[in-house]
Design a protein around this motif. Structure first.
Motif, PDB file in Angstrom:
ATOM      1  N   LEU A 189       0.823  -1.209   0.000  1.00  0.00           N
ATOM      2  CA  LEU A 189       0.000   0.000   0.000  1.00  0.00           C
ATOM      3  C   LEU A 189       0.855   1.256   0.000  1.00  0.00           C
ATOM      4  O   LEU A 189       0.523   2.249  -0.665  1.00  0.00           O
ATOM      5  N   ARG A 190       1.954   1.239   0.708  1.00  0.00           N
ATOM      6  CA  ARG A 190       2.822   2.426   0.739  1.00  0.00           C
ATOM      7  C   ARG A 190       3.517   2.633  -0.601  1.00  0.00           C
ATOM      8  O   ARG A 190       3.668   3.773  -1.058  1.00  0.00           O
ATOM      9  N   ALA A 192       2.201   1.651  -3.412  1.00  0.00           N
ATOM     10  CA  ALA A 192       1.117   2.059  -4.309  1.00  0.00           C
ATOM     11  C   ALA A 192       0.777   3.526  -4.118  1.00  0.00           C
ATOM     12  O   ALA A 192       0.533   4.261  -5.092  1.00  0.00           O
ATOM     13  N   ALA A 193       0.748   3.983  -2.859  1.00  0.00           N
ATOM     14  CA  ALA A 193       0.434   5.385  -2.584  1.00  0.00           C
ATOM     15  C   ALA A 193       1.479   6.328  -3.178  1.00  0.00           C
ATOM     16  O   ALA A 193       1.194   7.505  -3.446  1.00  0.00           O
ATOM     17  N   ASP A 198       0.522   3.049 -10.888  1.00  0.00           N
ATOM     18  CA  ASP A 198      -0.370   3.903 -11.678  1.00  0.00           C
ATOM     19  C   ASP A 198      -0.525   3.429 -13.122  1.00  0.00           C
ATOM     20  O   ASP A 198      -1.605   3.512 -13.708  1.00  0.00           O
ATOM     21  N   HIS A 231      -6.049  -6.214  -1.509  1.00  0.00           N
ATOM     22  CA  HIS A 231      -6.345  -4.773  -1.582  1.00  0.00           C
ATOM     23  C   HIS A 231      -7.136  -4.267  -0.364  1.00  0.00           C
ATOM     24  O   HIS A 231      -7.790  -3.235  -0.445  1.00  0.00           O
ATOM     25  N   SER A 239      -2.621   4.993   3.795  1.00  0.00           N
ATOM     26  CA  SER A 239      -1.995   4.672   2.506  1.00  0.00           C
ATOM     27  C   SER A 239      -3.028   4.136   1.529  1.00  0.00           C
ATOM     28  O   SER A 239      -2.967   4.415   0.326  1.00  0.00           O
ATOM     29  N   TRP A 240      -3.996   3.365   2.032  1.00  0.00           N
ATOM     30  CA  TRP A 240      -5.039   2.835   1.159  1.00  0.00           C
ATOM     31  C   TRP A 240      -5.831   3.985   0.522  1.00  0.00           C
ATOM     32  O   TRP A 240      -6.104   3.964  -0.682  1.00  0.00           O
ATOM     33  N   LYS A 242      -4.867   7.080   0.033  1.00  0.00           N
ATOM     34  CA  LYS A 242      -4.017   7.776  -0.935  1.00  0.00           C
ATOM     35  C   LYS A 242      -3.926   6.984  -2.232  1.00  0.00           C
ATOM     36  O   LYS A 242      -3.938   7.558  -3.326  1.00  0.00           O
ATOM     37  N   TYR A 243      -3.843   5.684  -2.109  1.00  0.00           N
ATOM     38  CA  TYR A 243      -3.758   4.825  -3.284  1.00  0.00           C
ATOM     39  C   TYR A 243      -5.052   4.885  -4.098  1.00  0.00           C
ATOM     40  O   TYR A 243      -5.020   5.018  -5.329  1.00  0.00           O
ATOM     41  N   TRP A 244      -6.186   4.798  -3.443  1.00  0.00           N
ATOM     42  CA  TRP A 244      -7.474   4.945  -4.146  1.00  0.00           C
ATOM     43  C   TRP A 244      -7.496   6.252  -4.931  1.00  0.00           C
ATOM     44  O   TRP A 244      -7.861   6.286  -6.112  1.00  0.00           O
ATOM     45  N   ARG A 246      -5.039   8.020  -6.052  1.00  0.00           N
ATOM     46  CA  ARG A 246      -4.106   7.979  -7.178  1.00  0.00           C
ATOM     47  C   ARG A 246      -4.729   7.230  -8.360  1.00  0.00           C
ATOM     48  O   ARG A 246      -4.618   7.655  -9.514  1.00  0.00           O
TER      49      ARG A 246
END
Length: 442
Positions: A189-190, A192-193, A198, A231, A239-240, A242-244, A246
């Motif tokens: 997750l980190r 991915a964030a 991407d 996921h 972090s989740w 932030k990832y969403w 992105r």
């Protein structure tokens, strides 16, 4: 999921991944529908799918079909969409599309799922199923990008009518059902964030736009409040989120896109409260909920009132100005629960989600699963002939009373003469001799 409140998965997405390579040529295997005549499985699309090889798995065989309940068919015909309607527009003047709930069912991930939409519609008295629902496999990034050929048949179905809706569940991680540890999920997750993944979502967005389905509803990272998926949100909610954000930002940057992003936890608290995972109003278009009839013994009223349950879902969405949805719902822990089926359908009629899709395989379903005959009867009777968000009710009509042939009465004081059929035919009727002729001359 490991949570006692969640249903154990049958590795559905692993099965989907194994089927991606053959989905474009999937023409064999049993398919059942209760009460509907089976049509042949769809022919193979011209383009073959050639993703990387995956480990072979055994495809699940649908259960024996349930005997259809006896339902009086109302005299209602489907209403075609208005000519020239655009995706997302109402098919009736002056009536916004959010007031016309769309519904469908998850029937299979590939071509059979598309073919079964028409069969289920027939079983439901030609009810208009406006939602097609499928899943991207989460085994590897190449499949999350929308492997060539996998989504084509769904895109073809979606573009046949302007008011249809394609709902696509999109994983946020590869190896999505591989029992990855919390420590590894946190690290992923980190990364991915920070933007490491991407490119995969940019590729998916371009693929959907190229298939002419730029308005697809993306159910991104569904059931993130549980423990089943890589996921999941729990190991690192910040972090989740932030990832969403992105992923949504990346996909929205692709020219031509009109995607809507559906934030869909599972009902109840599960591993973490789903409100802790909400990424913000700017990147969420719909607030959904996967809601099955579980755990064992939980009444529908308790499903409504429990923390993070059905009522809190409706209230949360309202406070954020978002429509609701039910991408997954159905039976589970309480068997053939017709009371749940009736109450859940009534709940959706009351709260008008943007769409809902029943999960229709055993033990959850009512059409391809013979284990739930009473719930099948309720589902069919409540949705029979539905075309515009309302349930058409058959208008009982009394048969006309038998009519007694009328014979012209002779005038008063008149005696008909019997001249025979042939003479009366040419005269146009009987002659009548008036008995008061003498008084008229006096």
């Amino acid at each position: 999921m490991s949570s006692p409140q969640r249903r154990p998965r049958s590795r559905r997405l692993a099965v989907i991944a194994a089927g991606v390579a053959a989905s474009a040529a999937l023409t064999s295997g049993p398919g059942f529908a209760a009460g509907a005549e089976r049509v042949a499985d769809p022919p193979a699309p011209a383009t073959a799918v050639t993703p990387a090889p995956v480990a072979p798995v055994t495809l699940p065989v649908p259960a024996k079909p349930v005997t259809p309940p006896t339902v009086t068919e109302p005299s209602v015909k489907p209403v075609p969409p208005a000519a020239g309607a655009k995706p997302g527009e109402s098919t009736k003047p002056g009536k916004p599309v959010q007031d016309v709930p769309a519904f469908g069912a998850y029937l299979d991930y590939g071509p059979r799922g598309v073919a079964r939409i028409a069969e289920l519609s027939h079983w439901l008295g030609n009810a208009e199923l406006r939602v097609g629902h499928t899943y991207l496999p989460g085994d590897r990034w190449s499949n999350i990008e929308g492997a060539h050929g996998f989504l084509d048949v769904w895109a073809d179905w979606r573009t046949e009518k302007a008011d249809r809706m394609l709902v696509l569940n999109v994983p946020m991680m590869e190896r999505n059902e591989d029992d990855v540890s919390d420590a590894e999920v946190r690290l992923l997750l980190r990364r991915a964030a920070a933007g490491q993944f991407d490119e995969h979502y940019r590729a998916l967005a371009r693929r959907l736009v190229a298939l002419d389905v730029p308005d697809t509803v993306i159910v991104l990272g569904w059931e993130m409040n549980g423990t089943t998926y890589t996921h999941r949100c729990g190991p690192d909610p910040e972090s989740w989120k932030k990832y969403w954000n992105r992923i949504v930002t990346t996909m929205r940057a692709v020219p031509g896109q009109k995607f809507r992003f559906d934030f869909t936890p599972t009902r109840g608290r599960d591993a973490v409260p789903w409100t802790q995972c909400y990424p913000g109003d700017d990147t969420v278009d719909i607030i959904g909920m996967d809601s099955y009839d579980q755990p064992r013994g939980l009444s529908f009223d308790q499903q409504v009132k429990e923390p993070y349950g059905l009522q809190e879902h409706v209230d949360f969405a309202k406070s954020h100005g978002k429509p609701i949805s039910y991408p997954e719902w159905g039976l589970f822990r309480n068997g053939d629960n017709s009371a749940y089926m009736r109450r859940m359908l009534a709940w959706m009629d009351e709260h008008k989600p943007l769409y809902n899709t029943l999960t229709d395989y055993c033990p959850h379903g009512v059409w391809q699963c013979g284990d739930n005959p009473e719930s099948s009867r309720i589902y069919r009777s409540m949705l029979f002939g539905r075309t515009d968000g309302t349930v058409p009710q058959p208008t009982p009509t009394k048969p006309p009373a038998p009519t007694t042939p009328t014979v012209p009465l002779p005038p008063p004081n008149c005696s008909p003469l019997n001249l025979g059929d042939w003479v009366e035919y040419w005269l146009g009727g009987k002659l009548c001799l008036r008995l008061d002729w003498w008084s008229r001359t006096r």
